[in-house]
Design an enzyme around this catalytic site. Structure first.
Site, mmCIF file in Angstrom:
data_model
loop_
_atom_site.group_PDB
_atom_site.id
_atom_site.type_symbol
_atom_site.label_atom_id
_atom_site.label_comp_id
_atom_site.label_asym_id
_atom_site.label_seq_id
_atom_site.Cartn_x
_atom_site.Cartn_y
_atom_site.Cartn_z
ATOM 1 N NE ARG A 80 -10.542 51.369 64.109
ATOM 2 C CZ ARG A 80 -11.182 51.081 65.219
ATOM 3 N NH1 ARG A 80 -12.495 51.112 65.269
ATOM 4 N NH2 ARG A 80 -10.534 50.778 66.317
ATOM 5 N NE ARG A 83 -14.980 52.303 74.603
ATOM 6 C CZ ARG A 83 -13.933 52.239 75.405
ATOM 7 N NH1 ARG A 83 -13.990 52.754 76.612
ATOM 8 N NH2 ARG A 83 -12.833 51.657 75.003
ATOM 9 N NE ARG A 137 4.842 60.956 65.818
ATOM 10 C CZ ARG A 137 4.175 60.769 66.943
ATOM 11 N NH1 ARG A 137 4.220 61.660 67.910
ATOM 12 N NH2 ARG A 137 3.452 59.685 67.128
ATOM 13 N NE ARG A 189 0.980 60.708 76.997
ATOM 14 C CZ ARG A 189 0.918 59.394 76.992
ATOM 15 N NH1 ARG A 189 -0.261 58.797 77.057
ATOM 16 N NH2 ARG A 189 1.994 58.662 76.923
ATOM 17 C CD GLU A 247 4.438 61.555 76.878
ATOM 18 O OE1 GLU A 247 4.346 60.825 77.862
ATOM 19 O OE2 GLU A 247 3.764 61.401 75.845
ATOM 20 C CE1 TYR A 302 4.594 52.530 70.179
ATOM 21 C CE2 TYR A 302 2.799 50.967 69.926
ATOM 22 C CZ TYR A 302 3.545 51.819 70.716
ATOM 23 O OH TYR A 302 3.268 51.930 72.053
ATOM 24 C CG ASP A 339 0.867 48.443 72.221
ATOM 25 O OD1 ASP A 339 1.442 49.494 72.556
ATOM 26 O OD2 ASP A 339 -0.320 48.391 71.840
HETATM 27 P P1 FAD Z 1 13.595 48.935 73.673
HETATM 28 O O1 FAD Z 1 12.841 48.881 74.939
HETATM 29 O O2 FAD Z 1 13.801 50.246 73.048
HETATM 30 O O3 FAD Z 1 15.022 48.254 73.918
HETATM 31 C C1 FAD Z 1 16.097 48.384 73.029
HETATM 32 C C2 FAD Z 1 17.355 48.494 73.844
HETATM 33 O O4 FAD Z 1 18.496 48.405 72.970
HETATM 34 C C3 FAD Z 1 17.493 49.830 74.573
HETATM 35 O O5 FAD Z 1 17.667 49.608 75.959
HETATM 36 C C4 FAD Z 1 18.738 50.463 73.953
HETATM 37 O O6 FAD Z 1 19.505 51.209 74.888
HETATM 38 C C5 FAD Z 1 19.501 49.246 73.464
HETATM 39 N N1 FAD Z 1 20.436 49.541 72.379
HETATM 40 C C6 FAD Z 1 20.164 50.150 71.205
HETATM 41 N N2 FAD Z 1 21.289 50.273 70.482
HETATM 42 C C7 FAD Z 1 22.293 49.735 71.202
HETATM 43 C C8 FAD Z 1 23.682 49.598 71.001
HETATM 44 N N3 FAD Z 1 24.276 50.051 69.890
HETATM 45 N N4 FAD Z 1 24.437 48.996 71.952
HETATM 46 C C9 FAD Z 1 23.873 48.553 73.103
HETATM 47 N N5 FAD Z 1 22.533 48.680 73.354
HETATM 48 C C10 FAD Z 1 21.764 49.263 72.422
HETATM 49 N N6 FAD Z 1 3.620 49.630 74.975
HETATM 50 C C11 FAD Z 1 2.511 49.198 75.633
HETATM 51 O O7 FAD Z 1 2.160 48.002 75.535
HETATM 52 N N7 FAD Z 1 1.783 50.058 76.423
HETATM 53 C C12 FAD Z 1 2.129 51.364 76.583
HETATM 54 O O8 FAD Z 1 1.438 52.097 77.305
HETATM 55 C C13 FAD Z 1 3.284 51.845 75.889
HETATM 56 N N8 FAD Z 1 3.655 53.133 76.001
HETATM 57 C C14 FAD Z 1 4.749 53.584 75.316
HETATM 58 C C15 FAD Z 1 5.107 54.924 75.437
HETATM 59 C C16 FAD Z 1 6.208 55.409 74.744
HETATM 60 C C17 FAD Z 1 6.591 56.847 74.878
HETATM 61 C C18 FAD Z 1 6.947 54.529 73.900
HETATM 62 C C19 FAD Z 1 8.126 55.043 73.107
HETATM 63 C C20 FAD Z 1 6.599 53.191 73.784
HETATM 64 C C21 FAD Z 1 5.497 52.705 74.490
HETATM 65 N N9 FAD Z 1 5.138 51.364 74.421
HETATM 66 C C22 FAD Z 1 4.018 50.922 75.088
HETATM 67 C C23 FAD Z 1 5.920 50.399 73.620
HETATM 68 C C24 FAD Z 1 7.026 49.686 74.426
HETATM 69 O O9 FAD Z 1 7.921 50.644 74.942
HETATM 70 C C25 FAD Z 1 7.767 48.714 73.497
HETATM 71 O O10 FAD Z 1 6.896 47.715 73.060
HETATM 72 C C26 FAD Z 1 8.971 47.996 74.103
HETATM 73 O O11 FAD Z 1 9.711 48.798 74.953
HETATM 74 C C27 FAD Z 1 9.868 47.504 72.979
HETATM 75 O O12 FAD Z 1 10.942 46.743 73.477
HETATM 76 P P2 FAD Z 1 12.250 46.558 72.601
HETATM 77 O O13 FAD Z 1 13.086 45.556 73.301
HETATM 78 O O14 FAD Z 1 11.898 46.296 71.186
HETATM 79 O O15 FAD Z 1 12.946 48.000 72.563
#
Ligand code: FAD
Length: 367
Positions: free
Chosen positions: A172, A176, A249, A280, A300, A347, A349
């Protein structure tokens, strides 16, 4: 007897929330992260007194009051409202597509005039099944919006022509018909005052954490540290890529400090033409209404998923979904708890990943 109840691999929001809740229930936790800082992708680096979103713009938004109250227990959030701009060949348009955008595009001042133009431009593209993303977008918004605000950006983002991208990528395209530049529809939205590190520090206060350690470099050692492993890294890596690699990606961030107080007057500006190589430009101080003399911007650049590039966005096509199912089946027979965006190949948030971690800890420890 192992020294910890839980070894949590990854200090992003999933790992940090899990550790906080487990510790609250008298479980001893050890958090390790291979990066040299805590917080995963929400980590901010302080430059010139500005919290730089090191891994891309992070704007917190949710409709869930319980999640909003939860994060505000650790840090107060400001009233930042995401209202990005699009720069197309030097002209600025408001996003998401709304009456301000339509006024700029066509000079129209009423919703009816805007609706008539869109209807006239989408009419000839009403095919039954759009063959590709271009046909899909044209059928939804018409030529002007598509060619100025969607095509170039999308092609840069995916590194492929819109006619070669599947139609399902765009389901979609919300239009707005009000003068409302607020990107998100959620009730709650904001940025932690003082940056996301405050949220992570609050969650991980009193938890033993070690940074700069990769679990896989000494798995046997780490496995001996705790009864249960919570793994938030890449699930395919956990299983030695035995079924093949899941695709992501990626992005490249180019940070620059400028000797001026205000560069673009807005936190986020998208570049929607094909020629500008980045998608961006972020200006971080505006997330927190900063008044510093200098400013930090980030360009970016989209990046092909390749070895060594940070995995950011799962590519949810049939091939990767099938592959993930195989790893998920292996995980189902494992004692390890898999959570977060990399372990669930999803993915998420921020509010969603927090909700997922809270739901898991609730099932383990009660509320
Ligand atoms: P992560 O934050 O990726 O944490 C995983 C951690 O595991 C990392 O620190 C990594 O180093 C560690 N790790 C991995 N493998 C190993 C290993 N073998 N040994 C030790 N450590 C390890 N969400 C929103 O709500 N609003 C936004 O505006 C938004 N913008 C975003 C923009 C981008 C570019 C991206 C990529 C994401 C965005 N998000 C946003 C989503 C948000 O980043 C995620 O929801 C959140 O960070 C996920 O948390 P996580 O703990 O699953 O993963």
């Amino acid at each position: 007897q192992k020294p910890f109840d839980y070894l949590i691999v990854g200090s992003g929001l999933y790992g940090a929330v899990f550790a906080h809740e487990a510790q609250k229930h008298q479980k001893k936790c050890l958090v390790i992260d291979k990066r040299d800082h805590l917080g995963g992708n929400v980590y901010c680096e302080a430059v010139e007194g500005i919290n730089v979103h090191k891994y891309g713009a992070h704007i917190f938004h949710t409709n869930d009051k319980a999640i909003w109250d939860y994060v505000n227990r650790f840090v107060t959030f400001n009233r930042y409202t995401n209202s990005p701009l699009a720069n197309y060949k030097g002209d600025l348009y408001n996003l998401p597509f709304n009456m301000n955008t339509f006024y700029k595009l066509w000079g129209v001042t009423s919703p009816q005039e805007a609706q008539e133009i869109i209807a006239s431009q989408t009419k000839k593209y009403q095919v039954k099944t759009p063959k590709n993303l271009e046909e899909q977008a044209l059928s939804l918004v018409g030529e002007d919006i598509y060619y100025k605000l969607i095509k170039g950006y999308t092609e840069k983002q995916w590194g492929r022509k819109a006619v070669d991208l599947p139609a399902f990528i765009i389901k979609r395209l919300p239009l707005r018909f009000t003068f409302d530049n607020n990107y998100f529809n959620d009730t709650y939205q904001g940025i932690p005052i003082g940056g996301y590190n405050k949220l992570i520090e609050g969650l991980l206060k009193d938890v033993v954490c070690k940074t700069g350690v990769d679990y896989f470099l000494d798995k046997t050692h780490w496995d001996q540290m705790a009864d249960t492993i919570v793994f938030t890294g890449k699930i395919d890596e956990f299983y030695g890529y035995c079924h093949g690699k899941l695709e992501y990606r990626s992005l490249r961030f180019e940070h620059e400090t400028l000797d001026q107080p205000n560069y673009q007057g807005n936190a986020v500006v998208n570049y929607t033409d094909a020629e500008t190589p980045y998608t961006r430009v972020l200006e971080h101080k505006h997330f927190e209404f900063g008044k510093q003399n200098k400013t930090v911007i980030t360009r970016e650049y989209p990046l092909e998923a390749a070895a060594g590039n940070e995995p950011y966005y799962p590519i949810n096509n049939a091939k990767n979904s099938d592959l993930y199912k195989k790893y998920k089946a292996m995980a189902a027979n494992d004692e390890v708890i898999f959570g977060g965006r990399l372990a669930e190949y999803k993915y998420y948030d921020m509010h969603q990943v927090i909700a997922a971690a809270l739901s898991k800890t609730k099932s383990l420890f009660g509320s």
